[in-house]
Structures are given as structure tokens and as C-alpha cells.
Design a protein around this motif. Structure first.
Motif, PDB file in Angstrom:
ATOM      1  N   LEU A  62       0.823  -1.202   0.000  1.00 54.05           N
ATOM      2  CA  LEU A  62       0.000   0.000   0.000  1.00 54.05           C
ATOM      3  C   LEU A  62       0.862   1.259   0.000  1.00 54.05           C
ATOM      4  CD1 LEU A  62      -2.664  -1.177   2.603  1.00 54.05           C
ATOM      5  CD2 LEU A  62      -3.049  -0.797   0.157  1.00 54.05           C
ATOM      6  N   GLU A  63       1.934   1.238   0.784  1.00 53.70           N
ATOM      7  CA  GLU A  63       2.832   2.403   0.812  1.00 53.70           C
ATOM      8  C   GLU A  63       3.520   2.593  -0.535  1.00 53.70           C
ATOM      9  OE1 GLU A  63       4.046   2.814   5.526  1.00 53.70           O
ATOM     10  OE2 GLU A  63       5.299   1.554   4.230  1.00 53.70           O
ATOM     11  N   ALA A  64       3.918   1.483  -1.151  1.00 53.21           N
ATOM     12  CA  ALA A  64       4.578   1.581  -2.459  1.00 53.21           C
ATOM     13  C   ALA A  64       3.606   2.092  -3.517  1.00 53.21           C
ATOM     14  CB  ALA A  64       5.140   0.221  -2.859  1.00 53.21           C
ATOM     15  N   PHE A  65       2.378   1.623  -3.490  1.00 56.53           N
ATOM     16  CA  PHE A  65       1.394   2.023  -4.497  1.00 56.53           C
ATOM     17  C   PHE A  65       1.003   3.491  -4.363  1.00 56.53           C
ATOM     18  CE2 PHE A  65      -3.158   2.524  -5.625  1.00 56.53           C
ATOM     19  CZ  PHE A  65      -3.029   2.364  -7.006  1.00 56.53           C
ATOM     20  N   THR A  66       0.808   3.946  -3.127  1.00 53.73           N
ATOM     21  CA  THR A  66       0.341   5.317  -2.914  1.00 53.73           C
ATOM     22  C   THR A  66       1.475   6.334  -2.839  1.00 53.73           C
ATOM     23  OG1 THR A  66       0.382   5.054  -0.500  1.00 53.73           O
ATOM     24  CG2 THR A  66      -1.678   4.505  -1.638  1.00 53.73           C
ATOM     25  N   GLY A  67       2.687   5.865  -2.525  1.00 50.60           N
ATOM     26  CA  GLY A  67       3.792   6.786  -2.295  1.00 50.60           C
ATOM     27  C   GLY A  67       3.681   7.497  -0.956  1.00 50.60           C
ATOM     28  N   LEU A  68       2.832   6.970  -0.071  1.00 50.68           N
ATOM     29  CA  LEU A  68       2.600   7.571   1.243  1.00 50.68           C
ATOM     30  C   LEU A  68       3.006   6.604   2.339  1.00 50.68           C
ATOM     31  CD1 LEU A  68      -0.987   8.948   0.538  1.00 50.68           C
ATOM     32  CD2 LEU A  68       1.113  10.309   0.612  1.00 50.68           C
ATOM     33  N   LYS A  69       3.364   7.144   3.473  1.00 50.91           N
ATOM     34  CA  LYS A  69       3.693   6.325   4.634  1.00 50.91           C
ATOM     35  C   LYS A  69       2.470   6.199   5.544  1.00 50.91           C
ATOM     36  CE  LYS A  69       8.015   5.073   4.229  1.00 50.91           C
ATOM     37  NZ  LYS A  69       8.361   3.630   4.200  1.00 50.91           N
ATOM     38  N   ASN A  70       2.307   5.030   6.114  1.00 45.51           N
ATOM     39  CA  ASN A  70       1.236   4.813   7.067  1.00 45.51           C
ATOM     40  C   ASN A  70       1.388   5.744   8.259  1.00 45.51           C
ATOM     41  OD1 ASN A  70      -0.863   3.463   8.587  1.00 45.51           O
ATOM     42  ND2 ASN A  70       0.779   2.422   9.711  1.00 45.51           N
ATOM     43  N   LYS A  71       0.268   6.320   8.686  1.00 46.38           N
ATOM     44  CA  LYS A  71       0.273   7.171   9.869  1.00 46.38           C
ATOM     45  C   LYS A  71      -0.012   6.293  11.076  1.00 46.38           C
ATOM     46  CE  LYS A  71      -1.101  11.254   7.335  1.00 46.38           C
ATOM     47  NZ  LYS A  71       0.228  11.852   7.552  1.00 46.38           N
ATOM     48  N   GLU A  72       0.976   6.131  11.925  1.00 46.49           N
ATOM     49  CA  GLU A  72       0.831   5.236  13.075  1.00 46.49           C
ATOM     50  C   GLU A  72      -0.284   5.722  13.998  1.00 46.49           C
ATOM     51  OE1 GLU A  72       2.319   2.427  13.497  1.00 46.49           O
ATOM     52  OE2 GLU A  72       3.760   2.570  11.852  1.00 46.49           O
ATOM     53  N   ILE A  73      -1.032   4.777  14.560  1.00 45.93           N
ATOM     54  CA  ILE A  73      -2.123   5.117  15.466  1.00 45.93           C
ATOM     55  C   ILE A  73      -1.550   5.564  16.810  1.00 45.93           C
ATOM     56  CG2 ILE A  73      -4.111   4.200  16.722  1.00 45.93           C
ATOM     57  CD1 ILE A  73      -4.592   2.307  14.395  1.00 45.93           C
ATOM     58  N   GLN A  74      -1.911   6.761  17.231  1.00 46.49           N
ATOM     59  CA  GLN A  74      -1.426   7.288  18.510  1.00 46.49           C
ATOM     60  C   GLN A  74      -2.361   6.915  19.659  1.00 46.49           C
ATOM     61  OE1 GLN A  74       1.592   8.696  18.627  1.00 46.49           O
ATOM     62  NE2 GLN A  74       1.720   8.341  16.426  1.00 46.49           N
ATOM     63  N   HIS A  75      -3.658   7.020  19.401  1.00 47.55           N
ATOM     64  CA  HIS A  75      -4.648   6.709  20.437  1.00 47.55           C
ATOM     65  C   HIS A  75      -5.662   5.751  19.838  1.00 47.55           C
ATOM     66  CE1 HIS A  75      -2.990   9.920  22.894  1.00 47.55           C
ATOM     67  NE2 HIS A  75      -3.077  10.717  21.852  1.00 47.55           N
ATOM     68  N   LEU A  76      -5.879   4.623  20.513  1.00 47.95           N
ATOM     69  CA  LEU A  76      -6.784   3.608  19.993  1.00 47.95           C
ATOM     70  C   LEU A  76      -8.213   4.124  19.992  1.00 47.95           C
ATOM     71  CD1 LEU A  76      -7.237   0.724  18.987  1.00 47.95           C
ATOM     72  CD2 LEU A  76      -7.559   0.036  21.365  1.00 47.95           C
ATOM     73  N   LYS A  77      -8.817   4.112  18.824  1.00 46.70           N
ATOM     74  CA  LYS A  77     -10.224   4.444  18.661  1.00 46.70           C
ATOM     75  C   LYS A  77     -10.821   3.362  17.781  1.00 46.70           C
ATOM     76  CE  LYS A  77     -13.243   7.918  16.521  1.00 46.70           C
ATOM     77  NZ  LYS A  77     -13.270   9.149  15.708  1.00 46.70           N
ATOM     78  N   ILE A  78     -11.882   2.719  18.244  1.00 47.92           N
ATOM     79  CA  ILE A  78     -12.473   1.629  17.488  1.00 47.92           C
ATOM     80  C   ILE A  78     -13.232   2.207  16.300  1.00 47.92           C
ATOM     81  CG2 ILE A  78     -14.000  -0.369  17.569  1.00 47.92           C
ATOM     82  CD1 ILE A  78     -11.506  -0.643  19.282  1.00 47.92           C
ATOM     83  N   GLU A  79     -12.625   2.097  15.112  1.00 47.57           N
ATOM     84  CA  GLU A  79     -13.238   2.602  13.890  1.00 47.57           C
ATOM     85  C   GLU A  79     -13.610   1.487  12.927  1.00 47.57           C
ATOM     86  OE1 GLU A  79     -11.575   6.458  12.202  1.00 47.57           O
ATOM     87  OE2 GLU A  79      -9.842   5.664  13.270  1.00 47.57           O
TER      88      GLU A  79
END
Length: 319
Positions: free
Chosen positions: A209-226
């Protein structure tokens, strides 16, 4: 009807139209049906029918703060439920139909029952690839809410027999599409204003996904059930589970990987895709064995190994 334990053989794509028709009728009447997807078996209901959605929660014993994924036939149907920015559009066009779930803002007139999104202003959407599920979507004209077809918190089902074993007398009609190909629940990412965030690893690896989008995953700072699969304890067998075990005690059923043979080996050739496909089936086998506990060999954390280890960590959390 729910609880009737009907079982329709849809294996290897050789499903009869009358069988699919029966399932369609039940869904349109507000009943639930267990259906195969390429990831795991799902417990499907009309996403706009509040009573049908409530039946999913009751059957699974699922907490109502845990949202459901809505399965759609195509991107056009998804756009009627969620707002797709250019990044979401790009990802959907690349990975749908397939094992990627996108969490996006709901449309202003989104018709799904409130329980589907657990009161959130976002919705989790996936376009599945399995031919049986796709036939149900196309024939019914419904968008189907479908969490895994098992008792909440238990091992996910990758065969019709797993569904029957987990839900027992609560099992609805089951469409049997054979073993699930991927064997792990879908990868879930949330679309953010400035990128994306991995909520649940799955068959589509984060690196891809990172390679395809050219974006880095944004690490979760606070757990929120989404989205599904974010609870600390999940996917758990009834027996205690020990991780990273290169050997096992006499009272442990040993699941191996690669050179660690075990009593059953997820992949003797250390193929992580094969291991993912076998994971839940082997956990079911171990949970039904004579041994009182389960031990599982170490697995790499790269690629799809991230998803496998995520499931194992949550499964072991209940031990």
C-alpha cells in the motif's frame, strides 16, 4: 430462516442459482445468511435493515460499539454510502474487488442502519472478489453488512464447518463455498485528510500500500475503534495459546512453521501466504484436539506476516 441450520453446497463455484435465489430471498426478507468470501466466511444481512443488523449482533454476541464492514458490488455502490476522495478512489480502483476495506466519511444521506457504523461518522466499505458473495450482492440489490460468521472473539471461520461449529444452534443458513483462499480478514485502512492509516493488517501488505500510494502509514497514537479487528482480545481459541514456541509441552498442540515442524505446519516452505490461508483452520484443529493448550512457532513480521502476528497476538491476549 435463522436457526434452521440449512446448508447449501456452493463449493468451487458450482453453486445452483436456486440456492443463491433462496439466500437472496432470505436476505431481502430481513434474515441473515452465512456466506463465503475470499477472506473468511461472513454473517451477512441487509445493511439498511436495523432489525437484520441487530440479528447479526445477537447471533455473534458482538459488542455494539464494534462497527461492521459493508460489502458492495462495485465502486459506484460504495460512493452512495461513503465519500471517496482521490486517494480512496485510487485505492478502490487498484484493489477492488479484493481484500481491502476502506474507512471513509459517510455520505450525508447514507442509508445504512446506525448500528452498522456504531454511531461513527465514517463507514467501512469493501468490494469482495468471491463469486458467491458477488452473486448475492448482484442478485439481491443489497449492500451487505457482514462480520465474520463466528461467535464474537472466537477463531474466524474459513470453512462452512467452522461456521457451524462456532455458532452451533444459532447458525443460520450457510452457503458453502469451500475453504477461503486468503484465510485472513481484509486489510483495513482509514482515509485521512493527509494520507491513510492502517487499522487492521491483512492479505494486502502495508508495504504494498505504501509503495502504491507513495505515502507512509500514519501510526495510530490513540486507539479508537473505527473498524473490526481492533479489540485487544480477538480471534481467540477456547484453549490457552503460547506464541513463538519452537517446541511444545506434552499437553500443547504444536502448530509449526518452516523448519519448526509441529504437529501441523502452516507452511513447510515458509510461504507466508500459505501460512495465512491455513492459520484459522489450524487453530480450529488445535482447539478440537486432545491437548489442553496450543503452542505456535515463530513467524516473520514482514509482509503478510504482520497480519498473521496481529491475529495471533490478539488471540493470545485472552490466554
Amino acid at each position: 430462516m435463522s436457526g434452521s441450520n440449512d446448508h447449501i453446497d456452493a463449493s468451487q463455484g458450482r453453486y445452483g442459482m436456486a440456492s443463491i435465489g433462496d439466500a437472496v430471498q432470505r436476505l431481502q426478507q430481513g434474515d441473515i445468511v452465512a456466506v463465503p468470501t475470499e477472506t473468511v466466511y461472513g454473517l451477512a444481512a441487509d445493511s439498511t435493515n436495523a432489525a437484520a443488523v441487530a440479528q447479526i449482533y445477537r447471533t455473534k454476541g458482538r459488542p455494539d460499539f464494534n462497527p461492521l464492514i459493508v460489502h458492495v458490488p462495485d465502486l459506484a455502490a460504495a460512493r452512495r454510502l461513503g465519500q471517496f476522495d482521490p486517494l480512496a478512489e485510487k485505492l478502490a480502483r487498484e484493489y477492488w474487488p479484493g481484500a481491502l476495506t476502506l474507512v471513509v466519511p459517510k455520505t450525508d444521506d447514507c442509508p445504512v442502519a446506525p448500528a452498522v457504523t456504531a454511531g461513527l461518522d465514517t463507514i467501512a466499505l469493501r468490494c469482495p472478489a468471491h463469486p458467491v458473495m458477488r452473486e448475492l450482492l448482484n442478485q439481491s440489490g443489497l449492500n451487505l453488512a457482514a462480520p465474520s460468521a463466528n461467535a464474537s472473539g472466537g477463531i474466524s471461520p474459513t470453512t462452512a464447518a467452522h461456521v457451524q461449529r462456532s455458532l452451533a444452534d444459532n447458525a443460520p443458513m450457510i452457503l458453502d463455498g469451500g475453504p477461503c483462499q486468503d484465510g485472513l480478514e481484509s486489510t483495513i485502512i482509514a482515509i485521512r485528510a493527509d494520507g491513510f492509516q492502517l487499522l487492521r493488517p491483512g492479505p494486502i501488505a502495508l508495504e504494498a500500500l505504501e509503495a502504491f500510494t507513495g505515502l507512509k502509514n500514519k501510526e495510530i497514537q490513540h486507539l479508537k475503534i473505527e473498524a473490526p479487528g481492533q479489540l485487544a482480545s480477538h480471534y481467540a481459541p477456547s484453549k490457552s495459546l503460547r506464541l513463538n514456541a519452537r517446541s511444545a509441552a506434552p499437553d500443547e498442540y504444536h502448530i509449526g512453521f518452516g523448519p519448526v515442524a509441529g504437529q501441523a505446519n502452516l507452511s513447510a516452505t515458509s510461504d507466508l501466504a500459505e501460512a495465512a490461508s491455513n492459520l484459522f483452520a489450524f487453530l480450529h484443529r488445535a482447539d478440537s484436539s486432545e491437548q489442553s493448550a496450543i503452542a505456535i512457532a515463530p513467524l516473520p513480521h514482514d509482509g503478510i506476516g504482520r497480519a498473521i502476528n496481529d491475529r495471533l497476538a490478539r488471540a493470545a491476549a485472552a490466554s
